[in-house]
Design a protein around this motif. Structure first.
Motif, PDB file in Angstrom:
ATOM      1  N   LEU A  83       0.827  -1.211   0.000  1.00 51.45           N
ATOM      2  CA  LEU A  83       0.000   0.000   0.000  1.00 51.45           C
ATOM      3  C   LEU A  83       0.856   1.254   0.000  1.00 51.45           C
ATOM      4  O   LEU A  83       0.514   2.242  -0.661  1.00 51.45           O
ATOM      5  CB  LEU A  83      -0.919   0.006   1.219  1.00 51.45           C
ATOM      6  CG  LEU A  83      -1.883   1.198   1.332  1.00 51.45           C
ATOM      7  CD1 LEU A  83      -2.851   1.214   0.147  1.00 51.45           C
ATOM      8  CD2 LEU A  83      -2.651   1.154   2.649  1.00 51.45           C
ATOM      9  N   LEU A  84       1.966   1.215   0.726  1.00 55.72           N
ATOM     10  CA  LEU A  84       2.826   2.395   0.833  1.00 55.72           C
ATOM     11  C   LEU A  84       3.357   2.840  -0.524  1.00 55.72           C
ATOM     12  O   LEU A  84       3.305   4.033  -0.852  1.00 55.72           O
ATOM     13  CB  LEU A  84       4.004   2.088   1.766  1.00 55.72           C
ATOM     14  CG  LEU A  84       5.102   3.154   1.832  1.00 55.72           C
ATOM     15  CD1 LEU A  84       4.555   4.452   2.400  1.00 55.72           C
ATOM     16  CD2 LEU A  84       6.285   2.656   2.662  1.00 55.72           C
ATOM     17  N   PHE A  85       3.855   1.916  -1.325  1.00 53.22           N
ATOM     18  CA  PHE A  85       4.475   2.297  -2.594  1.00 53.22           C
ATOM     19  C   PHE A  85       3.482   2.940  -3.560  1.00 53.22           C
ATOM     20  O   PHE A  85       3.708   4.054  -4.025  1.00 53.22           O
ATOM     21  CB  PHE A  85       5.153   1.095  -3.234  1.00 53.22           C
ATOM     22  CG  PHE A  85       6.478   0.731  -2.605  1.00 53.22           C
ATOM     23  CD1 PHE A  85       6.938   1.401  -1.478  1.00 53.22           C
ATOM     24  CD2 PHE A  85       7.266  -0.272  -3.127  1.00 53.22           C
ATOM     25  CE1 PHE A  85       8.148   1.078  -0.882  1.00 53.22           C
ATOM     26  CE2 PHE A  85       8.484  -0.606  -2.549  1.00 53.22           C
ATOM     27  CZ  PHE A  85       8.924   0.061  -1.425  1.00 53.22           C
ATOM     28  N   PRO A  86       2.368   2.271  -3.913  1.00 52.23           N
ATOM     29  CA  PRO A  86       1.447   2.941  -4.837  1.00 52.23           C
ATOM     30  C   PRO A  86       0.851   4.207  -4.245  1.00 52.23           C
ATOM     31  O   PRO A  86       0.668   5.199  -4.961  1.00 52.23           O
ATOM     32  CB  PRO A  86       0.370   1.880  -5.104  1.00 52.23           C
ATOM     33  CG  PRO A  86       0.496   0.882  -4.019  1.00 52.23           C
ATOM     34  CD  PRO A  86       1.930   0.897  -3.598  1.00 52.23           C
ATOM     35  N   GLY A  87       0.573   4.211  -2.919  1.00 51.01           N
ATOM     36  CA  GLY A  87       0.014   5.416  -2.307  1.00 51.01           C
ATOM     37  C   GLY A  87       0.964   6.589  -2.403  1.00 51.01           C
ATOM     38  O   GLY A  87       0.571   7.703  -2.774  1.00 51.01           O
ATOM     39  N   ALA A  88       2.234   6.366  -2.083  1.00 54.15           N
ATOM     40  CA  ALA A  88       3.221   7.453  -2.130  1.00 54.15           C
ATOM     41  C   ALA A  88       3.464   7.917  -3.558  1.00 54.15           C
ATOM     42  O   ALA A  88       3.591   9.129  -3.812  1.00 54.15           O
ATOM     43  CB  ALA A  88       4.525   6.971  -1.496  1.00 54.15           C
ATOM     44  N   ILE A  89       3.539   6.995  -4.499  1.00 59.39           N
ATOM     45  CA  ILE A  89       3.789   7.357  -5.899  1.00 59.39           C
ATOM     46  C   ILE A  89       2.642   8.188  -6.454  1.00 59.39           C
ATOM     47  O   ILE A  89       2.855   9.215  -7.123  1.00 59.39           O
ATOM     48  CB  ILE A  89       4.022   6.090  -6.743  1.00 59.39           C
ATOM     49  CG1 ILE A  89       5.364   5.448  -6.351  1.00 59.39           C
ATOM     50  CG2 ILE A  89       4.002   6.407  -8.238  1.00 59.39           C
ATOM     51  CD1 ILE A  89       5.520   4.026  -6.838  1.00 59.39           C
ATOM     52  N   LEU A  90       1.412   7.772  -6.174  1.00 58.74           N
ATOM     53  CA  LEU A  90       0.262   8.535  -6.673  1.00 58.74           C
ATOM     54  C   LEU A  90       0.161   9.887  -5.986  1.00 58.74           C
ATOM     55  O   LEU A  90      -0.210  10.884  -6.618  1.00 58.74           O
ATOM     56  CB  LEU A  90      -1.024   7.724  -6.460  1.00 58.74           C
ATOM     57  CG  LEU A  90      -1.104   6.416  -7.253  1.00 58.74           C
ATOM     58  CD1 LEU A  90      -2.386   5.677  -6.946  1.00 58.74           C
ATOM     59  CD2 LEU A  90      -0.991   6.680  -8.753  1.00 58.74           C
ATOM     60  N   LEU A  91       0.493   9.938  -4.699  1.00 59.26           N
ATOM     61  CA  LEU A  91       0.497  11.225  -3.990  1.00 59.26           C
ATOM     62  C   LEU A  91       1.516  12.173  -4.611  1.00 59.26           C
ATOM     63  O   LEU A  91       1.207  13.350  -4.853  1.00 59.26           O
ATOM     64  CB  LEU A  91       0.824  10.990  -2.515  1.00 59.26           C
ATOM     65  CG  LEU A  91       0.982  12.246  -1.646  1.00 59.26           C
ATOM     66  CD1 LEU A  91      -0.329  13.029  -1.597  1.00 59.26           C
ATOM     67  CD2 LEU A  91       1.436  11.881  -0.241  1.00 59.26           C
ATOM     68  N   LEU A  92       2.716  11.692  -4.890  1.00 59.17           N
ATOM     69  CA  LEU A  92       3.730  12.530  -5.524  1.00 59.17           C
ATOM     70  C   LEU A  92       3.283  13.009  -6.899  1.00 59.17           C
ATOM     71  O   LEU A  92       3.532  14.165  -7.277  1.00 59.17           O
ATOM     72  CB  LEU A  92       5.041  11.751  -5.643  1.00 59.17           C
ATOM     73  CG  LEU A  92       5.818  11.498  -4.356  1.00 59.17           C
ATOM     74  CD1 LEU A  92       6.984  10.560  -4.609  1.00 59.17           C
ATOM     75  CD2 LEU A  92       6.309  12.820  -3.767  1.00 59.17           C
ATOM     76  N   GLU A  93       2.624  12.140  -7.636  1.00 63.45           N
ATOM     77  CA  GLU A  93       2.163  12.523  -8.981  1.00 63.45           C
ATOM     78  C   GLU A  93       1.128  13.630  -8.896  1.00 63.45           C
ATOM     79  O   GLU A  93       1.188  14.611  -9.658  1.00 63.45           O
ATOM     80  CB  GLU A  93       1.604  11.295  -9.689  1.00 63.45           C
ATOM     81  CG  GLU A  93       1.428  11.455 -11.193  1.00 63.45           C
ATOM     82  CD  GLU A  93       0.154  12.185 -11.580  1.00 63.45           C
ATOM     83  OE1 GLU A  93       0.158  12.896 -12.614  1.00 63.45           O
ATOM     84  OE2 GLU A  93      -0.840  12.054 -10.843  1.00 63.45           O
ATOM     85  N   LEU A  94       0.198  13.515  -7.968  1.00 60.98           N
ATOM     86  CA  LEU A  94      -0.835  14.544  -7.813  1.00 60.98           C
ATOM     87  C   LEU A  94      -0.223  15.862  -7.332  1.00 60.98           C
ATOM     88  O   LEU A  94      -0.566  16.942  -7.820  1.00 60.98           O
ATOM     89  CB  LEU A  94      -1.909  14.060  -6.839  1.00 60.98           C
ATOM     90  CG  LEU A  94      -2.776  12.891  -7.323  1.00 60.98           C
ATOM     91  CD1 LEU A  94      -3.667  12.384  -6.197  1.00 60.98           C
ATOM     92  CD2 LEU A  94      -3.623  13.303  -8.525  1.00 60.98           C
ATOM     93  N   LEU A  95       0.700  15.781  -6.383  1.00 62.90           N
ATOM     94  CA  LEU A  95       1.343  16.990  -5.873  1.00 62.90           C
ATOM     95  C   LEU A  95       2.192  17.671  -6.941  1.00 62.90           C
ATOM     96  O   LEU A  95       2.271  18.903  -6.991  1.00 62.90           O
ATOM     97  CB  LEU A  95       2.220  16.645  -4.666  1.00 62.90           C
ATOM     98  CG  LEU A  95       1.487  16.230  -3.386  1.00 62.90           C
ATOM     99  CD1 LEU A  95       2.480  15.820  -2.316  1.00 62.90           C
ATOM    100  CD2 LEU A  95       0.613  17.380  -2.881  1.00 62.90           C
TER     101      LEU A  95
END
Length: 519
Positions: A170-182
């Motif tokens: 969960l951490l990896f896809p969550g962090a990657i998508l958060l970075l993409e949105l930011l």
């Protein structure tokens, strides 16, 4: 267009499945997964992973389940232990092909899929009985599902990744998508994540096993699995030699061979110049960068950890290759780098064979393939024949990888497996005496013998056991016993203690020893 997919699939079937079960399981990692699945089947317990008769909290159950399922059909064989990894690698290549075909066309899809399949580390882990290919498949599927707006499916896949390797699912896809949105300042994008519903779906799939394990085993499960095998691995180095921030630089150079020489310009152009599908390219860059930086920060580092960054890198390089095919520009730097890297690796093999003379002819063959491939591809790149260069590199990489499987690894394998010493033990064992095995060799030895053993070794994260003291204590026992030790362990004993042990067999630097005593 379908013809390209068929060619890619045939290439993967040859690379990943050919001779899959021909080599013995390599110590220490492969036998751990195979033996754990074997013991879960024997115990009839699909909840709690176990090894050496004890519950094993190292990893979640997904890969054990897959191996156990195949083992039920094929029996406990090397093929059964490795088949899930190979199948997941093939699935990942298919995911990459389908995604790139939808976004950039079939030429980019074929280029990306071949780049991934022929990358050295991806190929190697596709043929290994370890969790990395399975984790990479679920993480890749999760992130691409999100990008294709199949949000609930992405949560299910994140849950399956969590059942493969824990919280990183969960951490990896969550962090990657958060970075993409930011990176885009897209605050409304958080609404599209449908977090309340999505996390409920995730929890429904991922949490039942964790809840059941806690209900059965209590706090020790939380402390060992989440504490030691996740938090402690991130904050403390399991192996001091790998705790350097540059560790993954050579791993990436070798692991993404032969395509790494095109990577620097690909990353630059994808970030700065790409106009069509710019958001997708930046998403792939952020995905790869996050994996690399995360594991660079982590204290415990292993070669296999960065495998999840290989699919986005392959897609980026595939995109760049397809652009060069239609918009050729001079690539002198790539030509020089390609030839130089092939030449260095070829020279390294020639030099290395002097250290392991048994590998000589295989090393010369592999070096010849590298040198011919590097020269041919560099010449084609210099002249602007980029599609021919891609074919040459892919064909050369495939020939090199098959040479590893057919020639080099069979020659080297006996030095990295307990199988041969296990066969010697079965021929000598009296059926009753104690058996003491050094920690490194124990999983493979038990897998191939089914013997009840006691471990001699060290624990994780600096809580080291004095191997010499443990061996001395075991040798002093008034009993008949067998020992399986490396030569370096045997030399820890005094001359008087060594005289108590009879050497029954020697396989490279592994000894089978017998201490006479009272039965």
């Amino acid at each position: 267009m379908q013809q390209r997919w068929i060619i890619v699939t045939l290439l993967c079937l040859i690379l990943f499945f050919f001779q899959l079960g021909s080599l013995p399981l390599m110590d220490p990692d492969e036998p751990v997964y195979a033996q754990t699945a074997k013991e879960m089947l024997a115990a009839g317990d699909w909840l709690s992973p176990r090894i050496f008769g004890e519950v094993w909290f190292d990893k979640p159950p997904m890969y054990y389940w897959l191996v156990a399922g195949v083992t039920m059909l094929l029996g406990p064989t090397e093929w059964a232990a490795r088949l899930p990894a190979a199948a997941m690698a093939l699935g990942t290549v298919w995911l990459v092909y389908a995604f790139m075909k939808n976004r950039f066309g079939s030429a980019s899809a074929a280029a990306s899929a071949v780049v991934l399949a022929t990358s050295l580390e991806f190929f190697y882990l596709a043929k290994g009985a370890v969790t990395d290919s399975t984790l990479t498949f679920f993480l890749t599927a999760c992130l691409l599902a999100y990008w294709e707006k199949r949000i609930m499916l992405a949560y299910v896949l994140a849950a399956l990744a969590t059942l493969t390797k824990g919280p990183v699912g969960l951490l990896f896809p969550g962090a990657i998508l958060l970075l993409e949105l930011l990176s885009r300042g897209d605050w409304r994008g958080f609404i599209k994540l449908q977090l309340p519903k999505g996390l409920l779906v995730y929890a429904a799939v991922a949490l039942p096993w964790y809840i059941a394990m806690y209900a059965v085993h209590g706090q020790v499960f939380v402390d060992t699995f989440l504490g030691m095998h996740n938090v402690t691995r991130f904050t403390s180095a399991e192996h001091d030699v790998s705790n350097v921030w540059t560790y993954f630089v050579p791993v990436l150079i070798l692991g993404f061979f032969p395509w790494v020489t095109l990577l620097p310009q690909t990353v630059w152009l994808a970030w700065k110049e790409a106009q069509y599908e710019r958001r997708t390219l930046r998403f792939l860059l952020l995905w790869a960068a996050f994996i690399f930086i995360f594991f660079t920060i982590a204290k415990t580092k292993l070669v296999s950890y960065i495998l999840p960054m290989f699919p986005p890198l392959a897609m980026l390089v595939g995109w760049r290759l397809s652009r060069l095919w239609v918009q050729p520009v001079k690539q002198r730097a790539w030509a020089i780098a390609c030839g130089a890297l092939h030449g260095l690796l070829g020279a390294g093999l020639v030099y290395g064979q002097a250290l392991m003379p048994a590998l000589a002819w295989g090393a010369f063959l592999a070096a010849g393939i590298l040198l011919v491939t590097g020269a041919g591809a560099s010449w084609q790149i210099w002249r602007g024949g980029y599609q021919r260069a891609w074919v040459t590199l892919a064909a050369g990489a495939s020939a090199f990888l098959l040479t590893l499987v057919l020639v080099l690894l069979p020659l080297a394998a006996p030095q990295f497996t307990a199988k041969e010493i296990a066969e010697d033990f079965k021929a000598n064992y009296d059926g009753a005496s104690s058996v003491y095995v050094i920690k490194f060799l124990r999983p493979g030895f038990v897998y191939y013998t089914d013997a009840s053993t006691e471990e001699v070794g060290t624990t994780l994260f600096h809580n080291k056991v004095d191997t010499r003291a443990v061996l001395q204590q075991m040798v002093s026992r008034q009993e008949r016993a067998y020992f399986v030790l490396r030569l370096s362990d045997y030399r820890l004993l005094s001359e008087a203690e060594q005289k108590k042990l009879t050497v029954l067999s020697t396989r490279y630097e592994v000894l089978l020893l017998l201490k006479e005593g009272t039965l």
